[in-house]
Design a protein around this motif. Structure first.
Motif, mmCIF file in Angstrom:
data_model
loop_
_atom_site.group_PDB
_atom_site.id
_atom_site.type_symbol
_atom_site.label_atom_id
_atom_site.label_comp_id
_atom_site.label_asym_id
_atom_site.label_seq_id
_atom_site.Cartn_x
_atom_site.Cartn_y
_atom_site.Cartn_z
ATOM 1 N N ASP A 43 15.254 53.603 -5.270
ATOM 2 C CA ASP A 43 14.443 52.501 -5.754
ATOM 3 C C ASP A 43 15.011 51.145 -5.344
ATOM 4 O O ASP A 43 16.234 50.942 -5.336
ATOM 5 N N LEU A 44 14.115 50.231 -5.038
ATOM 6 C CA LEU A 44 14.501 48.845 -4.784
ATOM 7 C C LEU A 44 14.591 48.062 -6.088
ATOM 8 O O LEU A 44 15.364 47.110 -6.193
ATOM 9 N N TYR A 45 13.775 48.479 -7.075
ATOM 10 C CA TYR A 45 13.710 47.767 -8.343
ATOM 11 C C TYR A 45 13.849 48.729 -9.513
ATOM 12 O O TYR A 45 13.318 49.830 -9.481
ATOM 13 N N ARG A 46 14.525 48.259 -10.539
ATOM 14 C CA ARG A 46 14.574 48.960 -11.813
ATOM 15 C C ARG A 46 13.740 48.140 -12.795
ATOM 16 O O ARG A 46 14.026 46.956 -13.017
ATOM 17 N N LEU A 47 12.713 48.728 -13.364
ATOM 18 C CA LEU A 47 11.716 47.987 -14.118
ATOM 19 C C LEU A 47 11.818 48.268 -15.613
ATOM 20 O O LEU A 47 11.911 49.425 -16.024
ATOM 21 N N GLN A 48 11.774 47.208 -16.416
ATOM 22 C CA GLN A 48 11.796 47.338 -17.866
ATOM 23 C C GLN A 48 10.766 46.388 -18.478
ATOM 24 O O GLN A 48 10.689 45.219 -18.105
ATOM 25 N N VAL A 49 9.974 46.899 -19.417
ATOM 26 C CA VAL A 49 9.024 46.088 -20.161
ATOM 27 C C VAL A 49 9.554 45.956 -21.578
ATOM 28 O O VAL A 49 9.772 46.966 -22.257
ATOM 29 N N VAL A 50 9.786 44.732 -22.029
ATOM 30 C CA VAL A 50 10.426 44.520 -23.331
ATOM 31 C C VAL A 50 9.603 43.552 -24.175
ATOM 32 O O VAL A 50 8.869 42.707 -23.660
ATOM 33 N N SER A 51 9.714 43.679 -25.474
ATOM 34 C CA SER A 51 9.087 42.760 -26.422
ATOM 35 C C SER A 51 10.124 42.393 -27.474
ATOM 36 O O SER A 51 11.229 42.944 -27.496
ATOM 37 N N ALA A 52 9.769 41.469 -28.333
ATOM 38 C CA ALA A 52 10.732 40.977 -29.315
ATOM 39 C C ALA A 52 11.284 42.098 -30.186
ATOM 40 O O ALA A 52 12.494 42.192 -30.415
ATOM 41 N N ARG A 53 10.407 42.981 -30.666
ATOM 42 C CA ARG A 53 10.842 44.043 -31.581
ATOM 43 C C ARG A 53 10.738 45.444 -30.995
ATOM 44 O O ARG A 53 11.132 46.416 -31.627
ATOM 45 N N GLY A 54 10.190 45.557 -29.797
ATOM 46 C CA GLY A 54 10.028 46.867 -29.196
ATOM 47 C C GLY A 54 8.807 47.585 -29.756
ATOM 48 O O GLY A 54 8.053 47.045 -30.576
ATOM 49 N N GLY A 55 8.579 48.794 -29.314
ATOM 50 C CA GLY A 55 7.435 49.559 -29.781
ATOM 51 C C GLY A 55 6.169 49.178 -29.030
ATOM 52 O O GLY A 55 6.212 48.628 -27.933
ATOM 53 N N VAL A 56 5.036 49.437 -29.640
ATOM 54 C CA VAL A 56 3.743 49.215 -28.988
ATOM 55 C C VAL A 56 3.258 47.791 -29.222
ATOM 56 O O VAL A 56 3.265 47.295 -30.349
ATOM 57 N N ILE A 57 2.855 47.137 -28.140
ATOM 58 C CA ILE A 57 2.164 45.849 -28.263
ATOM 59 C C ILE A 57 0.737 46.063 -27.757
ATOM 60 O O ILE A 57 0.467 46.994 -26.994
ATOM 61 N N HIS A 58 -0.166 45.186 -28.169
ATOM 62 C CA HIS A 58 -1.573 45.335 -27.794
ATOM 63 C C HIS A 58 -1.999 44.172 -26.914
ATOM 64 O O HIS A 58 -1.925 43.010 -27.319
ATOM 65 N N THR A 59 -2.411 44.489 -25.699
ATOM 66 C CA THR A 59 -2.882 43.464 -24.775
ATOM 67 C C THR A 59 -4.256 42.973 -25.216
ATOM 68 O O THR A 59 -4.936 43.618 -26.023
ATOM 69 N N ASN A 60 -4.689 41.827 -24.658
ATOM 70 C CA ASN A 60 -5.991 41.311 -25.068
ATOM 71 C C ASN A 60 -7.146 42.118 -24.479
ATOM 72 O O ASN A 60 -8.302 41.883 -24.831
ATOM 73 N N ALA A 61 -6.830 43.084 -23.613
ATOM 74 C CA ALA A 61 -7.852 44.011 -23.137
ATOM 75 C C ALA A 61 -8.002 45.199 -24.080
ATOM 76 O O ALA A 61 -8.874 46.051 -23.883
ATOM 77 N N GLY A 62 -7.127 45.272 -25.084
ATOM 78 C CA GLY A 62 -7.184 46.359 -26.056
ATOM 79 C C GLY A 62 -6.290 47.531 -25.726
ATOM 80 O O GLY A 62 -6.144 48.448 -26.545
#
Length: 330
Positions: A43-62
């Motif tokens: 891999d060229l990139y190691r990818l992480q998606v993070v939020s303040a508290r973790g867990g599931v977040i809901h995008t404005n697309a639902g």
């Protein structure tokens, strides 16, 4: 003979929060994931998606998105965080700052090699103080609000993305994909970025200085009333005689009345609109095709190749050949 030590992948952290734009996150994410898939040696990139508290977040697309918590990020890793991306998105007319994300950005920005925003994600970087004194961009519809809320910024609503040292800001939604491709190009070269764009079936890899609005779209937006159809017709007939008399005839007006009404409604002359559309058509042909300059000049309405050269030197400061060499995907 010793084998070369493999470099660790660039660590990319994408911030997430409730109400964010799905494509502001998934667009750049897919660019990096595709670059990984096309690279045969790890891999060229190691990818992480993070939020303040973790867990599931809901995008404005639902669509829900699973995230890691900021507290789980290990900043002691040797590779550190190479790139931080703050996506945009809002469910109302004002951008609601996620205070926890801003505080984390403020506390850790000095440890991050490259900091980026997509769309209204610039508000998070601005609130953290990272954009003071810099020329930045965001979605055109939010540019004035960003400028008013953070007067120390120099907000430019025109480009699709801007780089200022280690800080990159981009316009809305699909511009995040353009930004991510530019990051791949900076990291691993033009061929890798072009291969990634081709795999994503993109129409073109756009340079950052390209306008958020194409000339035809901007004209149709500004002249949403009686001249909208005229602008679509101009864009489809750039090789024709587009002098004022002929344009006036197309909208069933006298030349004098047409010219006066046009300037009153759009703030520029019909000739200026034709000039902008022809220049954009020529630029796109140079970027997207291998057509000879003579044919591009004819189809864009310049007639002779020398006219095309003069316009490019006057408007862009480069020759058509130099422009093609710099921006062509071919």
């Amino acid at each position: 003979m010793r084998s070369a030590i493999a470099k660790p992948p660039h660590r990319v952290v994408l911030l997430a929060y409730d109400g964010m734009n799905l494509l502001d996150l998934s667009g750049p994410l897919q660019v990096f994931a595709t670059a990984n898939r096309l690279h045969a040696k790890g891999d060229l990139y190691r990818l992480q998606v993070v939020s303040a508290r973790g867990g599931v977040i809901h995008t404005n697309a639902g669509l829900p998105v699973a995230t890691e918590a900021l507290a789980q990020l290990d900043l002691r890793e040797a590779s550190g965080i190479h790139t931080l991306i703050s996506p945009g998105g809002s469910t109302g007319d004002s951008f609601v700052i996620d205070a926890a994300l801003v505080q984390w950005i403020r506390d850790h920005a000095a440890l991050i090699q490259r900091v980026c925003s997509v769309c209204t994600g610039a508000f998070h970087l601005a609130d953290a103080g990272l954009l003071d004194g810099l020329r930045v961009t965001t979605h055109w519809d939010w540019a004035s609000r960003l400028q008013q809320q953070y007067p120390a910024l120099q907000v430019d609503a025109e480009p699709i993305f801007i780089r200022q040292g280690r800080v990159w800001t981009s316009a809305g939604v699909t511009a995040g994909i353009d930004l991510a491709l530019a990051l791949v190009e900076q990291d691993f070269g033009h061929p890798k970025a072009i291969a990634t764009a081709r795999q994503l079936v993109m129409f073109i890899k756009r340079p950052g200085g390209q306008s958020q609005f194409s000339a035809p779209l901007a004209s149709q937006t500004a002249g949403a009333g009686r001249f909208a159809e005229l602008h679509a017709w101009i864009a489809a007939n750039l090789g024709q005689d587009l002098r004022v008399d002929n344009l006036a005839r197309h909208v069933h007006m006298s030349p004098r009345t047409f010219a006066r009404a046009y300037v009153a409604e759009l703030g520029r002359t019909p000739a200026r609109t034709v000039e902008l559309m022809r220049l954009e058509a020529a630029r796109r042909a140079l970027e997207e095709t291998a057509l000879p300059l003579k044919r591009i000049a004819t189809e864009a309405g310049y007639g002779e190749e020398q006219n095309l050269r003069r316009v490019f030197q006057r408007q862009l400061g480069v020759s058509p050949a130099q422009y093609r060499e710099r921006f062509s995907a071919h």
